[in-house]
Design an enzyme around this catalytic site. Structure first.
Site, PDB file in Angstrom:
ATOM      1  CD  GLU A   1       5.022   4.324   3.049  1.00 45.05           C
ATOM      2  OE1 GLU A   1       6.132   3.932   3.360  1.00 45.05           O
ATOM      3  OE2 GLU A   1       4.048   3.562   2.925  1.00 45.05           O
TER       4      GLU A   1
ATOM      5  CG  HIS B   1       1.334   1.016   5.435  1.00 44.69           C
ATOM      6  ND1 HIS B   1       0.785   0.609   4.243  1.00 44.69           N
ATOM      7  CD2 HIS B   1       2.675   1.078   5.236  1.00 44.69           C
ATOM      8  CE1 HIS B   1       1.761   0.425   3.359  1.00 44.69           C
ATOM      9  NE2 HIS B   1       2.918   0.705   3.926  1.00 44.69           N
TER      10      HIS B   1
HETATM   11  P1  PGA Z   1       7.950  -0.077  -0.700  1.00 46.75           P
HETATM   12  O1  PGA Z   1       6.949   0.010   0.517  1.00 46.75           O
HETATM   13  O2  PGA Z   1       9.281   0.456  -0.252  1.00 46.75           O
HETATM   14  O3  PGA Z   1       7.996  -1.559  -1.031  1.00 46.75           O
HETATM   15  O4  PGA Z   1       7.382   0.727  -1.822  1.00 46.75           O
HETATM   16  C1  PGA Z   1       6.953   1.102   1.391  1.00 46.75           C
HETATM   17  C2  PGA Z   1       5.885   0.892   2.417  1.00 46.75           C
HETATM   18  O5  PGA Z   1       4.825   0.363   2.073  1.00 46.75           O
HETATM   19  O6  PGA Z   1       6.068   1.246   3.603  1.00 46.75           O
END
Ligand code: PGA
Length: 222
Positions: free
Chosen positions: A148, A99
């Site tokens: 992401e 992440h």
């Molecule tokens: P968010 O976070 O849905 O709050 O944008 C996603 C994540 O960090 O996994």
């Protein structure tokens, strides 16, 4: 596994009492059981709540699997404060690795992420490997990847479904058996725009999963 994958990342939120409230509200998911066809739900609570989520799910026959949000890059041993893959496997089947919040706040390098992946696989934990774009290294043995983009995380400003699909398609061109999730400001309003894209196999939800009613709507709408 052709199901739509919906993963909740509860991050560093929820005390024991708040987690119980979340679960008591989330139980209503069972009333929408037929919306769960072809969906697989994975909840990733913080470490100290893994046992509670797992045993609650078992008692109430909740259709969810459990994931951890992190894993030590070391095997068991003298590593004070670390929680290793062998230990996590008692409580979870999945683990988030890579992440951006861990890469950026805790200095996690490609080398560490690759060690985390190797150890997770050694103990039978399935990694959900996060990338922030097309260029991140993906360790051997990974099957589930979440794209992401950093700008989209917690910002209310998601990537476009078209770009998410393009990135997913690019990653799949390396290996067409990868499952690719999109994450970053996913809500019940926009989830379908992502899950309907041909190369997007599911979503990873942060902020919007903290509210169990909203998370149920996301599952329902996905
Ligand atoms: P968010 O976070 O849905 O709050 O944008 C996603 C994540 O960090 O996994």
């Amino acid at each position: 596994m052709n199901n739509v994958l919906i993963v909740a990342n509860l991050k560093s939120y929820k005390t024991k009492i708040e987690a119980k409230e979340w679960l008591d509200a989330f139980v209503k998911i069972k009333e929408t059981e037929n919306s769960l066809n072809d969906k697989e739900i994975i909840i990733c609570p913080p470490f100290q709540l893994l046992f509670m989520f797992g045993s609650y799910a078992k008692d109430k026959l909740l259709p969810i699997k459990i994931g951890a949000q992190n894993v030590s890059p070391f095997d068991e041993g003298a590593y004070t404060g670390e929680v290793n893959a062998k230990q996590i496997k008692d409580f979870a089947d999945f683990v988030l690795i890579g992440h951006s919040e861990r890469r950026n706040n805790f200095g996690e390098t490609d080398d560490m992420l690759s060690k985390k992946t190797t150890l997770s696989l050694k103990y039978g934990l399935i990694p959900i490997f996060l990338v922030q774009g097309k260029d991140n290294l993906i360790p051997q043995g990974v099957e589930i990847i979440a794209y992401e983009p950093v700008f989209a995380i917690g910002s209310g400003n998601p990537d476009t479904p078209e770009n998410a699909d393009q990135v997913a398609s690019f990653i799949k061109s390396e290996n067409d058996t990868y499952k690719i999730l999109y994450g970053g400001s996913v809500t019940s309003e926009n989830v379908k725009n992502f899950t309907k894209m041909p190369n997007v196999d599911g979503v990873l939800v942060g902020g919007a999963s903290l509210n169990p009613e909203e998370f149920i709507k996301i599952i329902y709408n996905a």
